[in-house]
Motif scaffolding. Structure first.
Motif, PDB file in Angstrom:
ATOM      1  N   LEU A   1       0.788  -1.223   0.000  1.00  0.00           N
ATOM      2  CA  LEU A   1       0.000   0.000   0.000  1.00  0.00           C
ATOM      3  C   LEU A   1       0.827   1.283   0.000  1.00  0.00           C
ATOM      4  CD1 LEU A   1      -2.833  -0.969   2.518  1.00  0.00           C
ATOM      5  CD2 LEU A   1      -2.826  -1.141   0.036  1.00  0.00           C
ATOM      6  N   GLU A   2       2.132   1.190  -0.123  1.00  0.00           N
ATOM      7  CA  GLU A   2       2.947   2.400  -0.112  1.00  0.00           C
ATOM      8  C   GLU A   2       2.616   3.290  -1.315  1.00  0.00           C
ATOM      9  OE1 GLU A   2       4.189  -0.627   0.134  1.00  0.00           O
ATOM     10  OE2 GLU A   2       4.986  -0.730   2.188  1.00  0.00           O
ATOM     11  N   ASP A   3       2.630   4.614  -1.091  1.00  0.00           N
ATOM     12  CA  ASP A   3       2.439   5.550  -2.191  1.00  0.00           C
ATOM     13  C   ASP A   3       3.571   5.402  -3.201  1.00  0.00           C
ATOM     14  OD1 ASP A   3       0.240   6.475  -0.858  1.00  0.00           O
ATOM     15  OD2 ASP A   3       1.074   8.433  -0.351  1.00  0.00           O
ATOM     16  N   GLU A   4       3.243   5.600  -4.455  1.00  0.00           N
ATOM     17  CA  GLU A   4       4.235   5.577  -5.519  1.00  0.00           C
ATOM     18  C   GLU A   4       4.150   6.892  -6.292  1.00  0.00           C
ATOM     19  OE1 GLU A   4       4.343   2.031  -7.938  1.00  0.00           O
ATOM     20  OE2 GLU A   4       3.305   0.886  -6.379  1.00  0.00           O
ATOM     21  N   TYR A   5       5.176   7.136  -7.091  1.00  0.00           N
ATOM     22  CA  TYR A   5       5.240   8.393  -7.830  1.00  0.00           C
ATOM     23  C   TYR A   5       5.729   8.116  -9.250  1.00  0.00           C
ATOM     24  CZ  TYR A   5       5.071   9.999  -3.023  1.00  0.00           C
ATOM     25  OH  TYR A   5       4.707  10.166  -1.717  1.00  0.00           O
ATOM     26  N   LEU A   6       5.214   8.881 -10.185  1.00  0.00           N
ATOM     27  CA  LEU A   6       5.649   8.765 -11.570  1.00  0.00           C
ATOM     28  C   LEU A   6       5.800  10.162 -12.162  1.00  0.00           C
ATOM     29  CD1 LEU A   6       6.209   6.990 -14.088  1.00  0.00           C
ATOM     30  CD2 LEU A   6       3.776   7.209 -14.644  1.00  0.00           C
ATOM     31  N   GLU A   7       6.922  10.388 -12.823  1.00  0.00           N
ATOM     32  CA  GLU A   7       7.151  11.651 -13.523  1.00  0.00           C
ATOM     33  C   GLU A   7       6.729  11.459 -14.970  1.00  0.00           C
ATOM     34  OE1 GLU A   7      11.154  13.792 -14.694  1.00  0.00           O
ATOM     35  OE2 GLU A   7      10.730  14.114 -12.561  1.00  0.00           O
ATOM     36  N   ASP A   8       5.831  12.311 -15.432  1.00  0.00           N
ATOM     37  CA  ASP A   8       5.323  12.143 -16.785  1.00  0.00           C
ATOM     38  C   ASP A   8       6.299  12.694 -17.825  1.00  0.00           C
ATOM     39  OD1 ASP A   8       4.902  14.918 -17.161  1.00  0.00           O
ATOM     40  OD2 ASP A   8       2.835  14.818 -16.470  1.00  0.00           O
ATOM     41  N   PHE A   9       5.902  12.650 -19.086  1.00  0.00           N
ATOM     42  CA  PHE A   9       6.823  12.998 -20.180  1.00  0.00           C
ATOM     43  C   PHE A   9       7.193  14.478 -20.199  1.00  0.00           C
ATOM     44  CE2 PHE A   9       2.872  14.292 -21.838  1.00  0.00           C
ATOM     45  CZ  PHE A   9       3.039  15.023 -22.994  1.00  0.00           C
ATOM     46  N   LYS A  10       6.463  15.283 -19.436  1.00  0.00           N
ATOM     47  CA  LYS A  10       6.788  16.705 -19.334  1.00  0.00           C
ATOM     48  C   LYS A  10       7.474  17.054 -18.022  1.00  0.00           C
ATOM     49  CE  LYS A  10       3.144  18.432 -22.410  1.00  0.00           C
ATOM     50  NZ  LYS A  10       1.953  19.318 -22.506  1.00  0.00           N
ATOM     51  N   GLY A  11       7.691  16.047 -17.168  1.00  0.00           N
ATOM     52  CA  GLY A  11       8.369  16.288 -15.902  1.00  0.00           C
ATOM     53  C   GLY A  11       7.447  16.529 -14.726  1.00  0.00           C
ATOM     54  N   LYS A  12       6.156  16.459 -14.932  1.00  0.00           N
ATOM     55  CA  LYS A  12       5.187  16.643 -13.848  1.00  0.00           C
ATOM     56  C   LYS A  12       5.145  15.390 -12.978  1.00  0.00           C
ATOM     57  CE  LYS A  12       0.185  17.280 -13.179  1.00  0.00           C
ATOM     58  NZ  LYS A  12      -1.111  17.470 -13.893  1.00  0.00           N
ATOM     59  N   LYS A  13       5.076  15.564 -11.657  1.00  0.00           N
ATOM     60  CA  LYS A  13       5.080  14.449 -10.722  1.00  0.00           C
ATOM     61  C   LYS A  13       3.653  14.069 -10.347  1.00  0.00           C
ATOM     62  CE  LYS A  13       7.231  12.949  -6.352  1.00  0.00           C
ATOM     63  NZ  LYS A  13       8.087  13.396  -5.219  1.00  0.00           N
ATOM     64  N   HIS A  14       3.366  12.782 -10.429  1.00  0.00           N
ATOM     65  CA  HIS A  14       2.045  12.256 -10.095  1.00  0.00           C
ATOM     66  C   HIS A  14       2.152  11.291  -8.916  1.00  0.00           C
ATOM     67  CE1 HIS A  14       0.270  13.562 -14.043  1.00  0.00           C
ATOM     68  NE2 HIS A  14       1.562  13.518 -14.357  1.00  0.00           N
ATOM     69  N   THR A  15       1.113  11.264  -8.085  1.00  0.00           N
ATOM     70  CA  THR A  15       1.086  10.389  -6.909  1.00  0.00           C
ATOM     71  C   THR A  15       0.061   9.276  -7.120  1.00  0.00           C
ATOM     72  OG1 THR A  15       1.672  12.247  -5.477  1.00  0.00           O
ATOM     73  CG2 THR A  15       0.787  10.286  -4.407  1.00  0.00           C
ATOM     74  N   ILE A  16       0.467   8.060  -6.778  1.00  0.00           N
ATOM     75  CA  ILE A  16      -0.400   6.891  -6.889  1.00  0.00           C
ATOM     76  C   ILE A  16      -0.619   6.336  -5.487  1.00  0.00           C
ATOM     77  CG2 ILE A  16      -0.598   4.530  -7.760  1.00  0.00           C
ATOM     78  CD1 ILE A  16       1.502   7.145  -9.570  1.00  0.00           C
ATOM     79  N   ARG A  17      -1.865   6.349  -5.038  1.00  0.00           N
ATOM     80  CA  ARG A  17      -2.210   5.904  -3.692  1.00  0.00           C
ATOM     81  C   ARG A  17      -3.054   4.639  -3.756  1.00  0.00           C
ATOM     82  NH1 ARG A  17      -2.771  11.424  -4.167  1.00  0.00           N
ATOM     83  NH2 ARG A  17      -1.565  12.721  -2.727  1.00  0.00           N
ATOM     84  N   LYS A  18      -2.823   3.720  -2.814  1.00  0.00           N
ATOM     85  CA  LYS A  18      -3.524   2.433  -2.807  1.00  0.00           C
ATOM     86  C   LYS A  18      -4.170   2.205  -1.450  1.00  0.00           C
ATOM     87  CE  LYS A  18       0.460   1.494  -4.126  1.00  0.00           C
ATOM     88  NZ  LYS A  18       1.770   0.866  -4.265  1.00  0.00           N
ATOM     89  N   PHE A  19      -5.342   1.576  -1.474  1.00  0.00           N
ATOM     90  CA  PHE A  19      -6.112   1.368  -0.260  1.00  0.00           C
ATOM     91  C   PHE A  19      -6.727  -0.028  -0.276  1.00  0.00           C
ATOM     92  CE2 PHE A  19      -6.099   5.740  -1.599  1.00  0.00           C
ATOM     93  CZ  PHE A  19      -5.776   6.446  -0.445  1.00  0.00           C
ATOM     94  N   LYS A  20      -6.824  -0.625   0.910  1.00  0.00           N
ATOM     95  CA  LYS A  20      -7.413  -1.970   1.017  1.00  0.00           C
ATOM     96  C   LYS A  20      -8.873  -1.924   1.451  1.00  0.00           C
ATOM     97  CE  LYS A  20      -4.230  -4.963  -0.198  1.00  0.00           C
ATOM     98  NZ  LYS A  20      -3.402  -5.718   0.730  1.00  0.00           N
ATOM     99  N   THR A  21      -9.315  -0.826   2.056  1.00  0.00           N
ATOM    100  CA  THR A  21     -10.696  -0.748   2.508  1.00  0.00           C
ATOM    101  C   THR A  21     -11.355   0.526   2.001  1.00  0.00           C
ATOM    102  OG1 THR A  21     -10.292   0.463   4.580  1.00  0.00           O
ATOM    103  CG2 THR A  21     -10.036  -1.949   4.635  1.00  0.00           C
ATOM    104  N   GLU A  22     -12.661   0.467   1.869  1.00  0.00           N
ATOM    105  CA  GLU A  22     -13.440   1.620   1.440  1.00  0.00           C
ATOM    106  C   GLU A  22     -13.289   2.774   2.425  1.00  0.00           C
ATOM    107  OE1 GLU A  22     -18.129   2.646   1.451  1.00  0.00           O
ATOM    108  OE2 GLU A  22     -17.570   0.786   0.421  1.00  0.00           O
TER     109      GLU A  22
END
Length: 264
Positions: free
Chosen positions: A134-155
């Motif tokens: 469930l750790e947050d992840e990050y991705l830099e897009d093709f223009k250098g913008k940083k995006h956050t990916i969050r994961k959850f196990k429960t509603e």
């Protein structure tokens, strides 16, 4: 060289075995959204690209977060080769996007989300899932913008995080294998499922989380994924639950409306 030009002005650019329905907005009186329905989850990429392109026609910037309900995470990063191909993708050409979604994305449905993030079709990602860490992840897009990916196990965990956020616009994505507890990913185990009443509660318009999402929704994608639901009939069962919970008619009819809005 593949010719991605249409046969004529009436040619539909949608990937094969996919379908869209135009709907009134579930909350806002004057709004309209689309719902995309398909077998393979990766085809959601086509709809996210199409809808983002439509939104940008009269807006300079428009961030759209993705909220996805899925048994799997489907968060494989595009490799360098894929990034190169994605950067060359003509986002003005829906036929090219359709082809790329169906035949160039990973057929195991692992990289469609992160590929969309890489092209900034999606801003940040919020996944309610049963698989992985469930750790947050990050991705830099093709223009250098940083995006956050969050994961959850429960509603409840997802709801708590979203309610604290300042998100204004989202795509809502459901892979119907989310309603399984164990699925064909582990062939040694028998597939098990959420109870029907729990499924109905999870997607009910009386559910606070669904209300919050629908107030901000700009497009809905539904993936049947029969290989992971226990077969086509099982996928159609859960699709039917969604239809009966949300709409006054089955998808594919004329004038499908939201049940809670008492549309004709």
């Amino acid at each position: 060289m593949i010719d991605f030009s249409p046969f004529n002005e009436y040619t539909d650019s949608e990937p094969a075995n996919s379908y869209h329905q135009i709907l009134s907005h579930p909350i806002h009186e004057n709004g309209v959204i689309e719902l995309g329905l398909f077998s393979h989850h990766r085809l959601a990429f086509y709809y996210w690209a199409k809808w983002k392109l439509e939104f940008l026609k009269d807006r300079k910037t428009y961030n759209l977060d993705l909220i996805s309900f899925d048994w799997h995470q489907d968060l494989v990063y595009p490799c360098d080769y894929d990034k190169k191909n994605l950067s060359k993708l003509d986002l003005e050409n829906l036929f090219e996007i359709s082809f790329y979604s169906a035949y160039k994305l990973n057929p195991l449905n692992h990289d469609h989300i992160m590929s969309a993030v890489y092209l900034d079709l999606i801003n940040d990602v919020w996944v309610l899932c049963r698989q992985g860490t469930l750790e947050d992840e990050y991705l830099e897009d093709f223009k250098g913008k940083k995006h956050t990916i969050r994961k959850f196990k429960t509603e409840q965990e997802l709801k708590k995080a979203l309610f604290k956020s300042k998100i204004e616009n989202v795509f809502f994505d459901i892979d119907l294998d989310y309603f399984t507890l164990t699925n064909n990913l582990d062939v040694s185990k028998k597939i098990s499922y959420m109870k029907d009443k729990d499924v109905k509660e999870a997607i009910s318009l009386d559910n606070e989380l669904i209300k919050w999402i629908f107030n901000r929704v700009n497009g809905i994608t539904l993936a049947l994924e029969p290989e992971y639901t226990g077969g086509i009939s099982k996928s159609l069962k859960y699709l039917s639950i969604i239809e009966k919970s949300w709409f006054n008619k089955s998808l594919g009819n004329w004038n499908v409306g939201w049940k809670h809005k008492k549309e004709n």
